[in-house]
Write a protein that holds these residues in place. Structure first.
Motif, PDB file in Angstrom:
ATOM      1  N   ALA A 171      12.889  -0.203 -45.579  1.00 30.29           N
ATOM      2  CA  ALA A 171      13.347  -1.763 -45.330  1.00 30.29           C
ATOM      3  C   ALA A 171      12.439  -2.397 -44.221  1.00 30.29           C
ATOM      4  O   ALA A 171      12.279  -3.740 -44.566  1.00 30.29           O
ATOM      5  CB  ALA A 171      14.787  -1.384 -44.718  1.00 30.29           C
ATOM      6  N   LEU A 172      11.801  -1.973 -43.192  1.00 29.25           N
ATOM      7  CA  LEU A 172      11.075  -2.619 -42.277  1.00 29.25           C
ATOM      8  C   LEU A 172       9.867  -3.215 -43.364  1.00 29.25           C
ATOM      9  O   LEU A 172       9.159  -4.228 -43.077  1.00 29.25           O
ATOM     10  CB  LEU A 172      10.429  -1.697 -41.249  1.00 29.25           C
ATOM     11  CG  LEU A 172      11.426  -1.279 -39.884  1.00 29.25           C
ATOM     12  CD1 LEU A 172      10.851  -0.201 -39.185  1.00 29.25           C
ATOM     13  CD2 LEU A 172      11.759  -2.686 -39.316  1.00 29.25           C
ATOM     14  N   GLY A 173       9.300  -2.053 -43.942  1.00 32.26           N
ATOM     15  CA  GLY A 173       8.024  -2.492 -44.608  1.00 32.26           C
ATOM     16  C   GLY A 173       8.274  -3.744 -45.765  1.00 32.26           C
ATOM     17  O   GLY A 173       7.480  -4.707 -46.078  1.00 32.26           O
ATOM     18  N   ASN A 174       9.536  -3.732 -46.264  1.00 36.42           N
ATOM     19  CA  ASN A 174       9.982  -4.616 -47.193  1.00 36.42           C
ATOM     20  C   ASN A 174      10.174  -6.047 -46.357  1.00 36.42           C
ATOM     21  O   ASN A 174       9.685  -7.026 -47.044  1.00 36.42           O
ATOM     22  CB  ASN A 174      11.285  -4.554 -47.755  1.00 36.42           C
ATOM     23  CG  ASN A 174      11.079  -3.291 -48.868  1.00 36.42           C
ATOM     24  OD1 ASN A 174      10.016  -3.161 -49.517  1.00 36.42           O
ATOM     25  ND2 ASN A 174      12.379  -2.461 -49.296  1.00 36.42           N
ATOM     26  N   ASP A 175      10.765  -5.902 -45.114  1.00 32.66           N
ATOM     27  CA  ASP A 175      10.746  -7.178 -44.440  1.00 32.66           C
ATOM     28  C   ASP A 175       9.547  -7.673 -43.948  1.00 32.66           C
ATOM     29  O   ASP A 175       9.135  -9.006 -44.214  1.00 32.66           O
ATOM     30  CB  ASP A 175      11.608  -6.848 -43.203  1.00 32.66           C
ATOM     31  CG  ASP A 175      11.932  -8.218 -42.305  1.00 32.66           C
ATOM     32  OD1 ASP A 175      12.425  -9.127 -42.738  1.00 32.66           O
ATOM     33  OD2 ASP A 175      11.554  -7.721 -41.162  1.00 32.66           O
ATOM     34  N   LEU A 176       8.454  -7.021 -43.467  1.00 30.26           N
ATOM     35  CA  LEU A 176       7.379  -7.267 -43.047  1.00 30.26           C
ATOM     36  C   LEU A 176       6.427  -8.023 -43.838  1.00 30.26           C
ATOM     37  O   LEU A 176       5.635  -8.850 -43.762  1.00 30.26           O
ATOM     38  CB  LEU A 176       6.517  -6.111 -42.174  1.00 30.26           C
ATOM     39  CG  LEU A 176       7.207  -5.787 -41.067  1.00 30.26           C
ATOM     40  CD1 LEU A 176       6.473  -4.523 -40.392  1.00 30.26           C
ATOM     41  CD2 LEU A 176       7.390  -6.622 -39.877  1.00 30.26           C
ATOM     42  N   PHE A 177       6.440  -7.517 -45.059  1.00 29.42           N
ATOM     43  CA  PHE A 177       5.507  -8.097 -46.318  1.00 29.42           C
ATOM     44  C   PHE A 177       6.471  -8.892 -47.274  1.00 29.42           C
ATOM     45  O   PHE A 177       5.695  -9.295 -48.229  1.00 29.42           O
ATOM     46  CB  PHE A 177       5.042  -6.750 -47.086  1.00 29.42           C
ATOM     47  CG  PHE A 177       3.910  -5.968 -46.040  1.00 29.42           C
ATOM     48  CD1 PHE A 177       2.619  -6.425 -46.099  1.00 29.42           C
ATOM     49  CD2 PHE A 177       4.294  -4.902 -45.419  1.00 29.42           C
ATOM     50  CE1 PHE A 177       1.828  -5.734 -45.244  1.00 29.42           C
ATOM     51  CE2 PHE A 177       3.559  -4.184 -44.830  1.00 29.42           C
ATOM     52  CZ  PHE A 177       2.025  -4.631 -44.633  1.00 29.42           C
ATOM     53  N   ALA A 178       7.545  -9.331 -46.764  1.00 28.03           N
ATOM     54  CA  ALA A 178       8.233 -10.327 -48.005  1.00 28.03           C
ATOM     55  C   ALA A 178       7.510 -11.502 -47.947  1.00 28.03           C
ATOM     56  O   ALA A 178       7.079 -12.052 -47.051  1.00 28.03           O
ATOM     57  CB  ALA A 178       9.424 -10.643 -47.065  1.00 28.03           C
ATOM     58  N   GLY A 179       7.041 -11.951 -49.229  1.00 29.22           N
ATOM     59  CA  GLY A 179       6.628 -13.026 -49.466  1.00 29.22           C
ATOM     60  C   GLY A 179       5.034 -12.953 -49.440  1.00 29.22           C
ATOM     61  O   GLY A 179       4.245 -13.873 -49.639  1.00 29.22           O
ATOM     62  N   ARG A 180       4.393 -11.794 -48.850  1.00 28.40           N
ATOM     63  CA  ARG A 180       3.020 -11.565 -48.637  1.00 28.40           C
ATOM     64  C   ARG A 180       2.265 -10.743 -49.715  1.00 28.40           C
ATOM     65  O   ARG A 180       2.844  -9.607 -50.157  1.00 28.40           O
ATOM     66  CB  ARG A 180       2.480 -11.038 -47.410  1.00 28.40           C
ATOM     67  CG  ARG A 180       3.365 -11.865 -46.194  1.00 28.40           C
ATOM     68  CD  ARG A 180       2.915 -13.266 -45.905  1.00 28.40           C
ATOM     69  NE  ARG A 180       1.265 -13.156 -45.844  1.00 28.40           N
ATOM     70  CZ  ARG A 180       0.814 -13.213 -44.704  1.00 28.40           C
ATOM     71  NH1 ARG A 180       1.427 -13.579 -43.552  1.00 28.40           N
ATOM     72  NH2 ARG A 180      -0.506 -13.345 -44.654  1.00 28.40           N
ATOM     73  N   PRO A 181       1.650 -11.501 -50.458  1.00 31.15           N
ATOM     74  CA  PRO A 181       1.275 -10.597 -51.746  1.00 31.15           C
ATOM     75  C   PRO A 181       0.205  -9.728 -51.281  1.00 31.15           C
ATOM     76  O   PRO A 181      -0.346  -9.679 -50.282  1.00 31.15           O
ATOM     77  CB  PRO A 181       0.264 -11.813 -52.542  1.00 31.15           C
ATOM     78  CG  PRO A 181      -0.086 -12.850 -51.548  1.00 31.15           C
ATOM     79  CD  PRO A 181       1.126 -12.795 -50.620  1.00 31.15           C
ATOM     80  N   SER A 182      -0.271  -8.552 -52.182  1.00 28.55           N
ATOM     81  CA  SER A 182      -1.284  -7.538 -52.149  1.00 28.55           C
ATOM     82  C   SER A 182      -2.477  -8.261 -52.109  1.00 28.55           C
ATOM     83  O   SER A 182      -2.637  -9.183 -53.020  1.00 28.55           O
ATOM     84  CB  SER A 182      -0.952  -6.496 -52.836  1.00 28.55           C
ATOM     85  OG  SER A 182      -0.037  -5.888 -52.778  1.00 28.55           O
ATOM     86  N   LEU A 183      -3.635  -7.868 -51.250  1.00 25.28           N
ATOM     87  CA  LEU A 183      -4.803  -8.371 -51.462  1.00 25.28           C
ATOM     88  C   LEU A 183      -5.801  -7.701 -52.228  1.00 25.28           C
ATOM     89  O   LEU A 183      -5.773  -6.408 -52.130  1.00 25.28           O
ATOM     90  CB  LEU A 183      -5.480  -8.739 -50.255  1.00 25.28           C
ATOM     91  CG  LEU A 183      -4.668  -9.479 -49.142  1.00 25.28           C
ATOM     92  CD1 LEU A 183      -5.062  -9.443 -47.792  1.00 25.28           C
ATOM     93  CD2 LEU A 183      -4.014 -10.864 -49.501  1.00 25.28           C
ATOM     94  N   ALA A 184      -6.612  -8.108 -53.087  1.00 24.37           N
ATOM     95  CA  ALA A 184      -7.594  -7.420 -54.038  1.00 24.37           C
ATOM     96  C   ALA A 184      -8.833  -7.104 -52.882  1.00 24.37           C
ATOM     97  O   ALA A 184     -10.001  -7.578 -53.289  1.00 24.37           O
ATOM     98  CB  ALA A 184      -7.778  -8.097 -54.998  1.00 24.37           C
TER      99      ALA A 184
END
Length: 365
Positions: A171-184
């Motif tokens: 849940a913390l991971g989902n919250d921290l990275f919400a709206g942040r795309p993975s970087l190539a």
């Protein structure tokens, strides 16, 4: 702005170094400072750091775990410059002499004939410092054994709901990275210590590392209840998504991690439990892993927990005492060098290095 860290530590595994991470890929010039104890290596670097700060240039100060009032390195990322102590126990030699690395040998400024007259006293003090450090590391190894037993009681009793903790981490991971795309891109991990076991006990630099961060996740709870697992999960998740991570290791057991910084997200994940509590501020996210412990299952292990805690405290205190005694002998060792140093010439060398690394600007007083 100044950041403060430890590049190495006195640990249960002996002296443990992350010196390979002091100078990152942004550093194009490294000055390796050589010389014996008391020749002014720390003062040399500290003076340069102060003059860079006076110009508003951000610096990162790397403190010595054997003497937390001394420096082992200075990094100025915006200038692409690092100065690093290259003497034992963190011996550093040039990888690219001339092109990237420059040796500054302060031993060039001592009176060698006078030093030879001090030979026997220097050798005796050096041997005693080594002996005291070996004893300190033995006590730290014992402290880790008892700390492991302390943690094992939580595992052996099956008192911790690790499934629930895993859900919290996700849940913390989902919250921290919400709206942040993975970087190539391939993420970079940088490994250091935020705290260290020193002659003055456990010391940390949390304020300079974590206070400027806008989003903090602060973990608390007893040993063995999953704090390290949560920090590691979030650090690995950031790296998997292509975000650089600064990983700060446990001062006693460097195989474990206590904290992680994700600069691009302006996020810090902090182990704020004893022995280095970090109080939550308004807006911080807090997780108490102790809430996932069933106390009734732990009850039969209370005696073992208390015994392990008491022996851990005793071994830790003995280790710090030996580190303190080593520092006292090292101070005596330095006194054999100081009278034979040409500090005026060293100041001239310092100015020469400063002139090479400072960008054009107003003269400094």
């Amino acid at each position: 702005m100044e950041r403060h860290v430890f590049p190495g530590g006195n640990t249960a595994l002996g002296f443990y170094s992350f010196y390979d991470y002091v100078a990152g890929p942004e550093i194009s010039r490294i000055y390796i400072i050589k010389g014996g104890p008391g020749v002014g290596k720390s003062s040399f670097m500290r003076s340069i750091a102060a003059k860079l700060s006076a110009r508003g240039i951000p610096v990162e100060l790397h403190h010595c775990s054997a003497d937390n009032h001394s420096l082992d390195g200075v990094v100025a990322p915006s200038l692409g410059v690092a100065l690093i102590d290259g003497t034992a126990p963190h011996v550093l030699d040039p990888r690219h002499p001339g092109a990237v690395d420059t040796i500054v040998h302060l031993g060039d400024f001592w009176d060698e004939p006078a030093m030879r007259a001090e030979r026997e006293a220097i050798l005796a003090a050096t041997r005693e410092v080594g002996r005291l450090f070996r004893r300190a590391y033995g006590y730290l190894a014992a402290a880790k054994t008892f700390h492991d037993q302390w943690e094992a009681a939580y595992c052996d009793s099956e008192a911790v709901d690790y499934a629930a903790l895993n859900r919290v981490a996700e849940a913390l991971g989902n919250d921290l990275f919400a709206g942040r795309p993975s970087l190539a891109r391939q993420a970079r991990e940088r490994h250091l210590f935020a705290s260290a076991i020193t002659p003055d006990g456990l010391r940390h630099h949390f304020a300079s590392l974590f206070a400027p961060v806008s989003r903090r996740v602060i973990l608390s709870g007893p040993p063995g209840t999953g704090k390290t697992t949560i920090v590691r999960y979030l650090a690995d998740l950031a790296a998997f998504r292509g975000y650089d991570v600064e990983v700060f290791h446990d001062a006693l057991d460097p195989s474990r991690i206590d904290h992680a910084l994700i600069p691009a997200l302006d996020v810090a994940v902090i182990n704020g439990a004893e022995p280095h509590p970090y109080p939550a501020q308004p807006g911080d996210r807090t997780v108490d892993t102790g809430e996932f412990v069933t106390e009734s299952r732990l009850a039969p292990f209370r005696g073992e927990l208390e015994t392990a805690r008491v022996f851990y405290d005793e071994a830790f205190a003995a280790a710090v005492d030996h580190l303190h005694r080593a520092k006292e002998v090292h101070d005596e060792l330095e006194r054999h060098y100081v009278p034979h140093m040409d500090f005026a010439a060293i100041e001239g060398k310092q100015q020469e290095v400063l002139d090479r690394i400072l960008p054009p600007g107003p003269a400094l007083a």
